[in-house]
Design a protein around this motif. Sequence first.
Motif, PDB file in Angstrom:
ATOM      1  N   ALA A 104     117.956  60.396 -62.565  1.00 23.61           N
ATOM      2  CA  ALA A 104     117.019  61.325 -61.295  1.00 23.61           C
ATOM      3  C   ALA A 104     116.954  60.726 -59.594  1.00 23.61           C
ATOM      4  CB  ALA A 104     115.440  61.606 -62.094  1.00 23.61           C
ATOM      5  N   ILE A 105     116.946  59.587 -59.950  1.00 25.14           N
ATOM      6  CA  ILE A 105     116.950  58.558 -58.614  1.00 25.14           C
ATOM      7  C   ILE A 105     118.068  58.979 -57.695  1.00 25.14           C
ATOM      8  CG2 ILE A 105     116.285  56.938 -57.609  1.00 25.14           C
ATOM      9  CD1 ILE A 105     114.263  56.143 -59.794  1.00 25.14           C
ATOM     10  N   VAL A 106     118.984  58.967 -58.410  1.00 27.33           N
ATOM     11  CA  VAL A 106     120.028  58.826 -57.361  1.00 27.33           C
ATOM     12  C   VAL A 106     120.394  60.425 -56.861  1.00 27.33           C
ATOM     13  CG1 VAL A 106     122.737  58.633 -57.458  1.00 27.33           C
ATOM     14  CG2 VAL A 106     121.780  57.693 -58.985  1.00 27.33           C
ATOM     15  N   ALA A 107     119.609  61.378 -57.821  1.00 26.97           N
ATOM     16  CA  ALA A 107     119.538  63.162 -57.275  1.00 26.97           C
ATOM     17  C   ALA A 107     118.864  63.207 -55.887  1.00 26.97           C
ATOM     18  CB  ALA A 107     119.443  63.485 -58.822  1.00 26.97           C
ATOM     19  N   GLU A 108     117.284  62.447 -56.389  1.00 26.78           N
ATOM     20  CA  GLU A 108     116.388  62.855 -55.383  1.00 26.78           C
ATOM     21  C   GLU A 108     116.729  62.243 -53.995  1.00 26.78           C
ATOM     22  OE1 GLU A 108     112.373  64.501 -58.405  1.00 26.78           O
ATOM     23  OE2 GLU A 108     113.294  61.996 -58.327  1.00 26.78           O
ATOM     24  N   ALA A 109     117.036  60.711 -54.188  1.00 31.30           N
ATOM     25  CA  ALA A 109     117.150  59.560 -52.538  1.00 31.30           C
ATOM     26  C   ALA A 109     117.751  60.707 -51.467  1.00 31.30           C
ATOM     27  CB  ALA A 109     117.830  57.849 -53.573  1.00 31.30           C
ATOM     28  N   PRO A 110     119.193  61.063 -51.751  1.00 32.36           N
ATOM     29  CA  PRO A 110     119.301  61.910 -50.911  1.00 32.36           C
ATOM     30  C   PRO A 110     118.511  62.825 -50.219  1.00 32.36           C
ATOM     31  CG  PRO A 110     121.032  61.595 -52.961  1.00 32.36           C
ATOM     32  CD  PRO A 110     119.522  61.379 -52.960  1.00 32.36           C
TER      33      PRO A 110
ATOM     34  N   ALA B  54     112.797  55.692 -56.677  1.00 38.39           N
ATOM     35  CA  ALA B  54     112.074  55.148 -57.935  1.00 38.39           C
ATOM     36  C   ALA B  54     110.590  54.886 -57.622  1.00 38.39           C
ATOM     37  CB  ALA B  54     113.004  53.867 -57.086  1.00 38.39           C
ATOM     38  N   MET B  55     109.875  54.025 -56.617  1.00 33.49           N
ATOM     39  CA  MET B  55     108.798  54.391 -56.897  1.00 33.49           C
ATOM     40  C   MET B  55     107.553  55.413 -57.288  1.00 33.49           C
ATOM     41  SD  MET B  55     106.519  51.637 -56.332  1.00 33.49           S
ATOM     42  CE  MET B  55     106.079  50.599 -55.076  1.00 33.49           C
ATOM     43  N   ALA B  56     107.658  56.418 -57.403  1.00 30.27           N
ATOM     44  CA  ALA B  56     107.491  57.666 -57.937  1.00 30.27           C
ATOM     45  C   ALA B  56     108.081  57.769 -58.853  1.00 30.27           C
ATOM     46  CB  ALA B  56     108.470  58.782 -56.860  1.00 30.27           C
ATOM     47  N   ARG B  57     109.461  57.308 -59.699  1.00 30.71           N
ATOM     48  CA  ARG B  57     109.459  57.474 -60.769  1.00 30.71           C
ATOM     49  C   ARG B  57     108.145  56.360 -62.023  1.00 30.71           C
ATOM     50  NH1 ARG B  57     111.760  62.003 -63.210  1.00 30.71           N
ATOM     51  NH2 ARG B  57     112.456  63.182 -61.145  1.00 30.71           N
ATOM     52  N   ALA B  58     108.775  55.026 -61.495  1.00 31.05           N
ATOM     53  CA  ALA B  58     108.018  53.899 -62.005  1.00 31.05           C
ATOM     54  C   ALA B  58     106.563  54.193 -62.091  1.00 31.05           C
ATOM     55  CB  ALA B  58     107.726  52.861 -61.080  1.00 31.05           C
ATOM     56  N   LEU B  59     105.632  54.569 -61.240  1.00 29.00           N
ATOM     57  CA  LEU B  59     104.313  54.709 -61.547  1.00 29.00           C
ATOM     58  C   LEU B  59     103.751  56.676 -61.461  1.00 29.00           C
ATOM     59  CD1 LEU B  59     102.621  53.739 -57.572  1.00 29.00           C
ATOM     60  CD2 LEU B  59     102.920  52.888 -60.210  1.00 29.00           C
TER      61      LEU B  59
ATOM     62  N   VAL C 132     104.340  59.522 -60.230  1.00 34.05           N
ATOM     63  CA  VAL C 132     103.561  60.619 -59.482  1.00 34.05           C
ATOM     64  C   VAL C 132     104.749  60.792 -58.666  1.00 34.05           C
ATOM     65  CG1 VAL C 132     101.668  58.520 -59.323  1.00 34.05           C
ATOM     66  CG2 VAL C 132     103.918  58.116 -57.445  1.00 34.05           C
ATOM     67  N   ALA C 133     104.567  62.336 -58.104  1.00 33.01           N
ATOM     68  CA  ALA C 133     105.003  62.804 -56.707  1.00 33.01           C
ATOM     69  C   ALA C 133     104.914  62.244 -55.742  1.00 33.01           C
ATOM     70  CB  ALA C 133     104.762  64.663 -57.074  1.00 33.01           C
ATOM     71  N   LEU C 134     106.333  61.843 -54.758  1.00 35.43           N
ATOM     72  CA  LEU C 134     105.607  61.943 -52.924  1.00 35.43           C
ATOM     73  C   LEU C 134     106.581  62.385 -52.333  1.00 35.43           C
ATOM     74  CD1 LEU C 134     106.008  57.220 -53.832  1.00 35.43           C
ATOM     75  CD2 LEU C 134     103.960  59.051 -53.986  1.00 35.43           C
ATOM     76  N   ALA C 135     106.351  62.184 -51.199  1.00 33.58           N
ATOM     77  CA  ALA C 135     107.065  62.952 -50.229  1.00 33.58           C
ATOM     78  C   ALA C 135     105.686  64.593 -50.288  1.00 33.58           C
ATOM     79  CB  ALA C 135     108.743  63.546 -50.515  1.00 33.58           C
TER      80      ALA C 135
ATOM     81  N   TYR D  35     109.291  67.765 -52.844  1.00 35.86           N
ATOM     82  CA  TYR D  35     108.776  66.646 -53.673  1.00 35.86           C
ATOM     83  C   TYR D  35     109.649  65.343 -54.288  1.00 35.86           C
ATOM     84  CZ  TYR D  35     103.646  68.028 -52.705  1.00 35.86           C
ATOM     85  OH  TYR D  35     102.265  68.548 -52.687  1.00 35.86           O
ATOM     86  N   VAL D  36     109.467  64.272 -54.154  1.00 33.24           N
ATOM     87  CA  VAL D  36     110.210  63.299 -54.896  1.00 33.24           C
ATOM     88  C   VAL D  36     109.034  63.559 -56.574  1.00 33.24           C
ATOM     89  CG1 VAL D  36     111.063  61.436 -55.408  1.00 33.24           C
ATOM     90  CG2 VAL D  36     110.953  62.341 -52.652  1.00 33.24           C
TER      91      VAL D  36
END
Length: 300
Positions: A217-223, A236-241, A243-246, A260-261
């Motif tokens: 999911a991180i690989v898909a969302e980062a770009p 990665a931080m969004a998934r670790a916590l 939470v939804a970021l951006a 959103y990430v």
Amino acid sequence: MTLVLAMLLDAALGEPRWLWDRVPHPAVLMGRAVGWCDARLNQGPARRRRGIITMILLGLGALALGTLLEELGPVVEVLVAAILLAQRSLVDHVAAVGDALRVSRGDARRAVAQIVGRDTAAMEPSDVARGAIESAAENLSDGVIAPAFWFLIAGLPGILLYKITNTADSMIGYRTNKYHDFGWAAARFDDLLNLIPARLTAMLIVASHAIWYAWPAIVAEAPRHRSPNAGWPEAAMARALGVALAGPRTYHGVLTDFPYVNGTGHKDIGAPEVDAACRALWRVWAGALGLAILLALVFH
């Protein structure tokens, strides 16, 4: 072992005000150098070429200074490297936002304005928290992992080259009329130097939180991020916590609807999530320190 000592020194002392109130911080001096080039070269025709020349001059200066400082011995190496790392100051700035969120909305807005470039005057508490966590993730890469990586690769010349490039990008690497051409080289070189560290930061976040299942999911969302690198630690931080970021935010009065990430994560967030981000910063730092110790034992 020099990197290990520098990381420990930075974590212990951070940026002591008694020192930097008396002498200019190296980041200030780098900013002055970039500003001098901007004032004298960012004019007339061929601005992209002038921007390339600027980065060559700044880069050569950084490499020469780093080489000179290395000749002064390992104590100077440790001190300079510690000054150019920013773990403690990053945690302090992010934690200040969490503390301010517990006081008032106005205090929170003023605190987050110190670490983000977006408009803060109308931010809701969840927007403040999201901004602080995004800044934590991005600056973990730019201010800690990337400098440590380039110091490990090329010593003081490497870390100074990275820092002057990152400083130039933060000052002139914008897609505005003034900097579109002149800042092109700074932005592209910064992208190049952060290519590996940003992905390494994401891996360290994932490893320190044992969330390898989230890597696809991180690989898909980062770009999706507007930056080719910042999306990696942020996703990665969004998934670790959890939470939804951006998401939507305002720059110079204009609302920009970023996606959103980790869009299924919590959006109603506040001080507890900012505190969790600070703990994550230390967990990643500890993992990076362990990796540095391992490398020191293997190669020395």
